[in-house]
Scaffold this active site. Sequence first.
Site, short mmCIF file in Angstrom:
data_model
loop_
_atom_site.label_atom_id
_atom_site.label_comp_id
_atom_site.label_asym_id
_atom_site.label_seq_id
_atom_site.Cartn_x
_atom_site.Cartn_y
_atom_site.Cartn_z
N HIS A 184 65.39 -29.11 5.83
CA HIS A 184 63.82 -29.22 5.18
C HIS A 184 62.83 -29.00 6.40
O HIS A 184 61.62 -29.08 6.14
CB HIS A 184 63.67 -30.49 4.54
CG HIS A 184 63.76 -31.79 5.36
ND1 HIS A 184 64.80 -32.62 5.07
CD2 HIS A 184 63.04 -32.38 6.32
CE1 HIS A 184 64.74 -33.84 5.89
NE2 HIS A 184 63.43 -33.47 6.71
N HIS A 232 67.11 -41.66 9.79
CA HIS A 232 66.69 -40.38 9.32
C HIS A 232 66.84 -39.41 10.48
O HIS A 232 65.94 -39.80 11.48
CB HIS A 232 65.24 -40.27 8.60
CG HIS A 232 65.12 -39.18 8.31
ND1 HIS A 232 65.69 -38.24 7.32
CD2 HIS A 232 64.23 -37.84 8.54
CE1 HIS A 232 65.32 -36.96 7.08
NE2 HIS A 232 64.11 -36.83 8.10
N ASP A 249 62.60 -36.85 3.02
CA ASP A 249 61.43 -36.38 3.82
C ASP A 249 61.58 -34.90 3.58
O ASP A 249 61.88 -34.39 4.45
CB ASP A 249 62.03 -36.90 5.27
CG ASP A 249 60.77 -36.13 6.07
OD1 ASP A 249 59.53 -35.93 5.68
OD2 ASP A 249 61.06 -35.60 7.38
N ASP A 277 66.40 -35.70 11.66
CA ASP A 277 66.54 -34.24 11.23
C ASP A 277 67.58 -33.18 11.94
O ASP A 277 67.70 -33.62 12.95
CB ASP A 277 65.01 -33.69 11.63
CG ASP A 277 63.80 -34.49 10.86
OD1 ASP A 277 63.97 -34.41 9.61
OD2 ASP A 277 62.86 -34.80 11.33
#
Length: 922
Positions: A459, A142, A254, A144
């Site tokens: 997000h 993951h 997330d 970001d």
Amino acid sequence: MKFTFSGRVMEKACCGGMGNQSSVTLYIETACSGVFGAGKGSMIAPPDNEKRFSVTRAEMAVYHRNVHELMMDMEILLGMAKCLGEGSQRSFQALYTANQMVNVCDPTEPGTFSTARSLASGIFRQRNGDSQHTIHAIGHCHIDSAWLWPYKETIRKCARSWSSAIRLMEKNPQFTFACSQAQQYEWVKRYYPSLYAQVKEYVRAGQFIPVGGTWVEMDGNLPSGESMVRQFLQGQNFFLQEFGKVCSEFWLPDTFGYSAQLPQIMRGCGIQRFLTQKLSWNLVNSFPHHTFFWKGIDGSRVLAHFPPGDSYGMEGRVEEVLKTMNNNKDKGRVNHSAFLYGFGDGGGGPTQVMLDRLERMKDTDGLPRVYFSTPERFFSLLERDTGQLCTWVGELFLELHNGTYTTHAQIKEGNRDCEQILHDVELLSSLALARSGTFQYPSAELQHLWRLLLLNQFHDVLPGSCIKEVVDDALKYYEEIRSSGSRLLKAAIWAVCGGEPVPRDLKPPRNFLIFNTLPWERTEVVALPAASGAENLVLVTVPSMGYTQAPAPASPPHPVRVVREADGSVTLENGIIRAHLDSMGHLNSLVLVSSDRETIPRGVFGNQFVMFDDIPLYWDAWDVMDYHLETRKPVTKLDQAVEVGMPGGLRGSVHFSLQLSNRSILTQEIVLDAACPYLRFHTEVDWYESHKFLKVEFPVWAHTSSATYEIQFGHIQRPTHYNTSWDWARFEVWAHRWMDLSEHGFGMALLNSSKYGGSVRNNIFSLSLLRAPKSPDATADMGHHQFTYAIMPHMGTFQDSGVIQAAYNLNFPLHVIPTGPAIYRPWSAFSVSSSAVVLETVKQAEAGAHPYTLVLRLYEAYGSHVDLWLQTSLPVQEAVICDLLERPDHRQRLAVESSRLKLSFSPFQVVSLLLVLQSPNP
């Protein structure tokens, strides 16, 4: 940095000799930050610009594979001994085997290593029974797209992490790696083409697996319904173009909550599977399922899975696989769980150590069975037996990070503003395409602008939980959308009208066109430019998705009256509503004139600004805690008393200012227009606070146990009480353009132009305006802000009284276009026969369709079944229903009858159409 080493490189034993003289060159990328940015003192603190790193030592070492394997064996055995517990026979078997290994192993005699390892293999060879829980190990990283680092650093993170994954694939053919976010693939394609070629090779081999289907892993609450559709449209089209197939699962591990419209949007984009884990962060209530069906507000259903290990960054340890099995809340219903392993958030991904750990637990008695798997294989096995699964209906509300609905107000404003701009540009460009034989639809530029907007909906960007450098990038992208959008809008308008724009240096034109980009007729007051920078107000009625020529100024049938009382209070009235304001701008009374129904309860007042202490436990920009409600302090210090601005007629207004603190001031203009059903509050704030929360409150004289909130393509209800812990956890919630509190026959709506956070407790509306967190951006929300909200009392239901349309009107102002002396007749492109259905989007179909094909997207907004007619003045040759990816369903062709199409809707259903038009004459 570049290092070159020279010396003899040993050949394989079969080659003999002492080896060849050779050199090895290593390139090392360095950055002045850690994996999670460069926060000063803590991970989420603002970056430390004085931080310094130095390289003091670099070593070359010989890797001993046999030592590594021995260590891995010992680690797994000790993990089993520790985690299986004293009541487990298998725990003691592992412990005693580890002890024997220590006894036989002599670190100075490598020959003893194999003997020790043979003892471990005796344990690992003992297999599970058929009923053992199966864990599907899927490599994951993951990353970001921006957070404690800027977008540009994410590009490098992708390159480093994906290169590591490719190297693991070369050595481990069983290794699979699921990777989401089309934007990150596009970055790697653009900046690292050789790496991207390897990615495509391993995608074909089935090891590198694109998942998710969206442009980025976006926020699940704040983007509009159309923005969520575009996330999938851009993402799925990219994956289809690059890899020959779309994703079958939505991958959003997330984000800070999940809209109740996502199941319908997912299914409309070819996805029926959903994976996340963020609800494991709930602060109050533990979510009751890990594998279940999730049903949206329209009845659409998808298969959802939350990895029971409660993480997307596992490391392959014994305790993690046991937690995944033991923590599963759907035991007996399912026997499969996903296990996402690899360093995440800041990148890194899986390592060889993680793979070696999992390899030893593939089928070892006492542990769950571990397979190197894929999302497709995992969900396919779940789908074989779903008869016992439970169903969750409605939103998946995260009981944490409620502050992200408000933090960084300029980002929220930019998102709402740019969504509106792109809506209008697409509509008017579509009409220009239909009416002008020479107009070129700006598809490439619109795709670029949409992708900028979608990127900013990541997000940690749209929620405002990012560092200042990310905020600066986001605001720059919004300005690009605004600037380019304005230019595209003007070009489209003049193509629609068939005229030429009036040069700026000419005297004010005598005529104006008024454009309405919404799918209903609107009667509103607009300001026309006049000489010397002045403005002339006119009341104009504009057809649905069309235009009309501005009339000459005239008195309205019911002019606005403004009355200043002796005590300094002011009354505004327009024949629809009557508002009474005291000298501080408090709303003492709001009456619906037709029924003489009062909206504000006796003894209290609306438009009350309140300040709260806002000090979260840790996640500063993310969280607002329930205990902040105990610190409520009404704003009572007047800076300038209410004064009359506009005296009435077509518009009446008053203005005042309040001292929020010795550092911050609020100025407000309260406006009532002729023929307008709501009272507007244009607000400016100079905000320089620390850990404060500014809200505005409106009590309503109505009694009900639930309030209604707009979400994507519809609305939901939430309780106004705190009966249960689930109710209490919703002390701060999100909504889009409106909230409504109604009892039978009467209610009031609170509309806004750029806010998302708020609540309704008992009978009091609370709209969240500004926060002042200091991490990870110490300057968050500091400075000047402008925003508008409005209140609309109504008889009957919010549906029948036009609340939804009023909220759209507040967010989509009419366009005033100066013209020459030509006369333009009123014209409408589209209209809908039922107010229950909103024509949300008109755009050109994606590449590959007929060039004169438009996509129309409509949704049922009231929560009802409805049949209606879609009327159009465009030359439609063919009409067919399509999905959200614009793939036609040729079984659902529609007959065009007298320029009308008959459509049917169920509650909150989203319907998309492809309209093939006759090409216009050049």
